[in-house]
Write an enzyme that holds these catalytic residues in place. Structure first.
Site, mmCIF file in Angstrom:
data_model
loop_
_atom_site.group_PDB
_atom_site.id
_atom_site.type_symbol
_atom_site.label_atom_id
_atom_site.label_comp_id
_atom_site.label_asym_id
_atom_site.label_seq_id
_atom_site.Cartn_x
_atom_site.Cartn_y
_atom_site.Cartn_z
ATOM 1 N N GLU A 164 0.885 -1.176 0.000
ATOM 2 C CA GLU A 164 0.000 0.000 0.000
ATOM 3 C C GLU A 164 0.909 1.209 0.000
ATOM 4 O O GLU A 164 1.558 1.492 1.006
ATOM 5 C CB GLU A 164 -0.868 0.020 1.268
ATOM 6 C CG GLU A 164 -1.719 -1.221 1.472
ATOM 7 C CD GLU A 164 -2.995 -1.215 0.662
ATOM 8 O OE1 GLU A 164 -3.430 -0.136 0.248
ATOM 9 O OE2 GLU A 164 -3.538 -2.302 0.442
ATOM 10 N N CYS A 210 -2.861 8.878 3.381
ATOM 11 C CA CYS A 210 -2.589 8.264 2.090
ATOM 12 C C CYS A 210 -3.709 8.569 1.101
ATOM 13 O O CYS A 210 -3.511 8.514 -0.109
ATOM 14 C CB CYS A 210 -2.411 6.763 2.260
ATOM 15 S SG CYS A 210 -3.779 5.989 3.128
HETATM 16 P P1 NAP Z 1 8.400 4.521 4.539
HETATM 17 O O1 NAP Z 1 9.546 5.366 4.901
HETATM 18 O O2 NAP Z 1 8.384 3.875 3.230
HETATM 19 O O3 NAP Z 1 8.303 3.406 5.687
HETATM 20 C C1 NAP Z 1 7.204 2.522 5.813
HETATM 21 C C2 NAP Z 1 7.528 1.461 6.883
HETATM 22 O O4 NAP Z 1 8.525 0.570 6.387
HETATM 23 C C3 NAP Z 1 8.102 2.058 8.158
HETATM 24 O O5 NAP Z 1 7.637 1.336 9.268
HETATM 25 C C4 NAP Z 1 9.583 1.828 7.965
HETATM 26 O O6 NAP Z 1 10.271 1.801 9.173
HETATM 27 C C5 NAP Z 1 9.563 0.461 7.320
HETATM 28 N N1 NAP Z 1 10.812 0.092 6.661
HETATM 29 C C6 NAP Z 1 11.544 0.819 5.809
HETATM 30 N N2 NAP Z 1 12.612 0.076 5.397
HETATM 31 C C7 NAP Z 1 12.533 -1.130 6.015
HETATM 32 C C8 NAP Z 1 13.319 -2.322 6.030
HETATM 33 N N3 NAP Z 1 14.413 -2.419 5.302
HETATM 34 N N4 NAP Z 1 12.923 -3.347 6.798
HETATM 35 C C9 NAP Z 1 11.816 -3.268 7.539
HETATM 36 N N5 NAP Z 1 11.030 -2.172 7.579
HETATM 37 C C10 NAP Z 1 11.374 -1.111 6.829
HETATM 38 O O7 NAP Z 1 7.031 5.320 4.644
HETATM 39 P P2 NAP Z 1 6.574 6.403 5.725
HETATM 40 O O8 NAP Z 1 7.378 7.634 5.522
HETATM 41 O O9 NAP Z 1 6.515 5.803 7.090
HETATM 42 O O10 NAP Z 1 5.083 6.687 5.286
HETATM 43 C C11 NAP Z 1 4.721 7.685 4.364
HETATM 44 C C12 NAP Z 1 4.287 7.072 3.062
HETATM 45 O O11 NAP Z 1 3.330 6.080 3.319
HETATM 46 C C13 NAP Z 1 3.634 8.041 2.132
HETATM 47 O O12 NAP Z 1 4.249 7.947 0.887
HETATM 48 C C14 NAP Z 1 2.181 7.570 2.055
HETATM 49 O O13 NAP Z 1 1.575 7.775 0.813
HETATM 50 C C15 NAP Z 1 2.294 6.131 2.355
HETATM 51 N N6 NAP Z 1 1.080 5.596 2.942
HETATM 52 C C16 NAP Z 1 0.299 4.781 2.197
HETATM 53 C C17 NAP Z 1 -0.861 4.248 2.723
HETATM 54 C C18 NAP Z 1 -1.746 3.351 1.910
HETATM 55 O O14 NAP Z 1 -2.682 2.770 2.455
HETATM 56 N N7 NAP Z 1 -1.477 3.181 0.641
HETATM 57 C C19 NAP Z 1 -1.226 4.545 4.032
HETATM 58 C C20 NAP Z 1 -0.404 5.376 4.782
HETATM 59 C C21 NAP Z 1 0.762 5.900 4.229
HETATM 60 P P3 NAP Z 1 10.922 3.118 9.822
HETATM 61 O O15 NAP Z 1 9.945 4.246 9.705
HETATM 62 O O16 NAP Z 1 11.126 2.705 11.215
HETATM 63 O O17 NAP Z 1 12.137 3.394 9.031
#
Ligand code: NAP
Length: 683
Positions: A255, A294
């Site tokens: 997502e 999102c």
């Molecule tokens: P992100 O930086 O991509 O991180 C998402 C999750 O993945 C976080 O918990 C992050 O942990 C984890 N992660 C990253 N690299 C990893 C790895 N190598 N191993 C395990 N876990 C890992 O996204 P974000 O900044 O938190 O969220 C913002 C984005 O989410 C926006 O682009 C938004 O559009 C999207 N979003 C989408 C939806 C949907 O339903 N489509 C809903 C909400 C948000 P850490 O943060 O601890 O690094």
């Protein structure tokens, strides 16, 4: 310094090594730290599969549903505590309501799904499939819980909802999970998980929490596990292509970013209620949760001649949106979650500003009420205008995950559809119009690129849940850029955690496996009559063979008199030329009523009531002189919980009513639904 811990392998553990500092988004003060370093992910995953999974798999859907409902009720009693901490993420009360009560509401919605599943630990999917001429060999599908663990990697924006919307689904399926919230806001997830664990409502091992970075967790997944990822498309792409995912063909539900579009219909001209609704809803979607949703509106697609009016309307509302500390009177928009987010959104805004005009907001000059502007994570709402969205295309590619949106013009519906599709796949789109033909045209043209589409008009506005709210029982997720995932979706969501297996065999064998009577299975005679048996005593397949009745013209006339149904085929012998009937035909409803007269054992007993008929079919005309009888078979049993202490303990029993004539052929078939008392009145 307060440490936010990991809950793994049955204990609360600190991580080792470098801790990630966590900050209050309003004051900028450090509130604690978290780390997941040193955790043994191979062991944690194995513990989930073995300890939690084994217990969950033994539970029926009804039991799992009641467990989730009990959890929801318990968490509601603790919500005050969550609201207090949610404010640290920069959330207003409404933002927190979405996260906290929206999340708990999700548990309730998923718990109620138990009624759509059989009273078994596994699901029986669809109908039986005939595979032989004589009917002694059939096929069916069952869905069993995967014997793995769900690993949920969540985004920072909804630390509670993000967890609950996912765990409700895997728990319902009978699969344990490990939740890894984003490090930035994991403190809020942590306090809720503490309450969940302390309540002992979930079996030990069914929920584990990793509060730090969680790097390496994916390396240990294998073929029965499921990974769900909510976050940016770039991180998702990296994780999705990791060797452990590819080698084990591990389902990876992605997502990701979404450049959601809202359309102002041509019929929603200024002066209509829909125009005002459009301005209000769009502004709300820019500012709520400071745009960190999102599903927020990123692209505002409006008829070219209305650009100015729309820009004026939205800007005027944005100007009235007080930014600051949500605990201060009048504040309508809080902060982004962290200073890191401020930096990221700023970079995206600067990129967008290279190809379009900023018509509202300023990156530096804006006022806040309360809070610390230097240390906190405040951001001004930003509105852009893009005069040529076909050539200035950053707007269709760059997601500024904050209160940032762009107005662009369209000429006709084809054009509006094309622009909305240029987002390359989104979670949600909406169209605001009083004209249903216009709405239909948009939906048919645009739907293949959007996971959900809202049509907003004055008739539904009062009760509409809005552009930005995914609903637990509707699909959430979208094609293309949005990830191609479907993380919720009611029953469909639960099925993501189950393996569908086709089963083949004799109908009696398939009846035993599915606990649903299959046509062609043995039908041992029920002794005593099924109406004399309690819920616990009834056995699927046991059958009452009734005595027979010969249908007469008097039956037809009497039934016509009682019901008032004088349809020509029942009443007028001379009218049958050119019809399929050879004589006056008995009413189908007469047959069903007469069937009840044959199968009912009238004396007061365990059957409390009949509350419906499903799948009734009249398969062969019945004429006066035909002799009919009924095979009345226990088809399926579904346990029910007592609603209160005084309630009668009972279950639902479905009976198959198979009415046949003197040739042995079925003339009518139906399933009736009854409530049957239990012997044990304690539960
Ligand atoms: P992100 O930086 O991509 O991180 C998402 C999750 O993945 C976080 O918990 C992050 O942990 C984890 N992660 C990253 N690299 C990893 C790895 N190598 N191993 C395990 N876990 C890992 O996204 P974000 O900044 O938190 O969220 C913002 C984005 O989410 C926006 O682009 C938004 O559009 C999207 N979003 C989408 C939806 C949907 O339903 N489509 C809903 C909400 C948000 P850490 O943060 O601890 O690094």
């Amino acid at each position: 310094m307060r440490k936010f811990q990991n809950y793994v392998q049955g204990q609360w553990l600190d991580g080792e090594g470098v801790e990630t500092p966590l900050y209050n988004a309003i004051s900028g003060d450090q509130i604690g730290e978290a780390s997941s370093e040193g955790l043994d992910y191979a062991e944690i995953l194995a513990y989930g599969r073995k300890t939690g999974g084994a217990k969950l798999r033994l539970m029926t859907f009804q039991e799992r549903g009641l467990m989730i409902k009990a959890l929801a009720l318990h968490l509601l009693t603790k919500k005050k505590e969550y609201y207090a901490m949610s404010a640290w993420t920069g959330a207003t009360k409404i933002d927190s309501w979405i996260d906290i009560e929206g999340g708990i509401g999700n548990l309730f919605a998923n718990a109620s799904l138990r009624r759509q599943f059989p009273d078994l630990p596994y699901h029986v999917d669809g109908d039986a499939i005939a595979l032989s001429k004589e009917g002694s060999f059939i096929g069916h599908h069952i869905m069993v819980p995967k014997q793995g663990v769900a690993v949920h990697l969540n985004a920072f924006n909804f630390p509670i909802w993000g967890m609950l919307e996912k765990i409700a689904v895997n728990l319902m399926a009978g699969v344990p999970c490990i939740v890894k919230p984003s490090e930035f806001t994991c403190y809020l997830t942590e306090i809720m998980v503490r309450d969940i664990i302390a309540s002992k409502i979930l079996p030990e091992g069914s929920l584990q929490l990793v509060c730090g970075l969680g790097r390496g967790i994916i390396d240990h997944v294998s073929s029965e596990d499921v990974v769900t990822f909510t976050g940016s498309a770039s991180t998702g792409k990296i994780l999705k292509s990791m060797p452990s995912i590819l080698d084990g063909n591990v389902p990876f539900n992605l997502e990701a970013d979404s450049l959601n579009a809202t359309i102002l219909g041509k019929h929603a001209t200024p002066g209509t209620e829909e125009f005002d609704l459009f301005i209000k809803e769009t502004t709300k979607e820019i500012t709520i949760k400071a745009g960190q949703k999102c599903t927020a509106v990123r692209r505002i697609i409006v008829p070219g001649d209305l650009v100015e009016e729309v820009q004026k309307g939205i800007s005027a509302r944005l100007a009235k949106t007080v930014i600051g500390d949500p605990s201060q009177e009048g504040v309508r928009m809080g902060a982004l979650a962290t200073r890191t987010q401020v930096q990221r959104v700023r970079e995206s805004v600067e990129l967008l500003a290279g190809s379009q005009e900023m018509v509202y907001g300023d990156l530096d000059n804006f006022d806040i009420t309360g809070g610390n502007k230097e240390k906190g994570a405040f951001f001004s709402p930003i509105l852009f205008y893009n005069d040529d969205p076909y050539t200035k295309t950053d707007v269709h590619n760059v997601e500024a995950f904050g209160p940032v949106s762009t107005i662009m013009p369209y000429k006709n519906m084809e054009d509006a559809i094309e622009l909305s599709r240029m987002g390359k796949g989104s979670l949600v789109s909406s169209i605001v119009t009083p004209n249903d033909q216009e709405a239909r045209e948009y939906i048919v043209g645009a739907a293949s690129m959007h996971g959900r589409i809202l049509v907003l008009n004055k008739d539904c506005a009062k009760e509409s849940t809005g552009h930005g709210s995914p609903m637990p029982l509707l699909t959430h997720g979208g094609p293309g850029r949005a990830g191609g995932g479907e993380e919720m979706g009611g029953k469909r969501g639960v099925m993501h955690y189950m393996q569908r297996t086709s089963i083949q065999g004799h109908p009696t064998t398939i009846t035993e496996i599915t606990q649903q009577f299959q046509v062609g299975a043995k039908q041992p005679e029920a002794v005593p009559h099924v109406f004399r048996q309690h819920f616990e005593e009834l056995v699927v397949g046991h059958t009452v063979f009734t005595h027979k009745h010969t249908v007469t013209v008097a039956d037809i006339v009497n039934f016509a008199n009682v019901s008032g149904d004088n349809f020509y085929a029942h009443m007028d012998e001379t009218s049958l030329d050119g019809t399929i009937f050879e004589q006056r035909v008995a009413h189908g409803y007469f047959l069903l009523s007469k069937a009840a007269g044959l199968f009912v054992d009238p004396a007061k007993g365990p059957v409390l009531l009949n509350y419906g008929v499903e799948e009734a079919r009249f398969t062969k005309p019945v004429y006066p002189g035909a002799t009919i009888g009924v095979r009345f078979t226990v088809k399926e049993k579904i346990d029910q919980e007592k609603k209160s202490e005084e309630d009668i303990a009972k279950g639902i029993v479905k009976f198959l009513v198979d009415m046949y004539d003197e040739t042995g052929e079925t003339v009518a078939i139906a399933t009736i639904l009854t409530m049957v008392k239990k012997i044990d009145q304690s539960m």
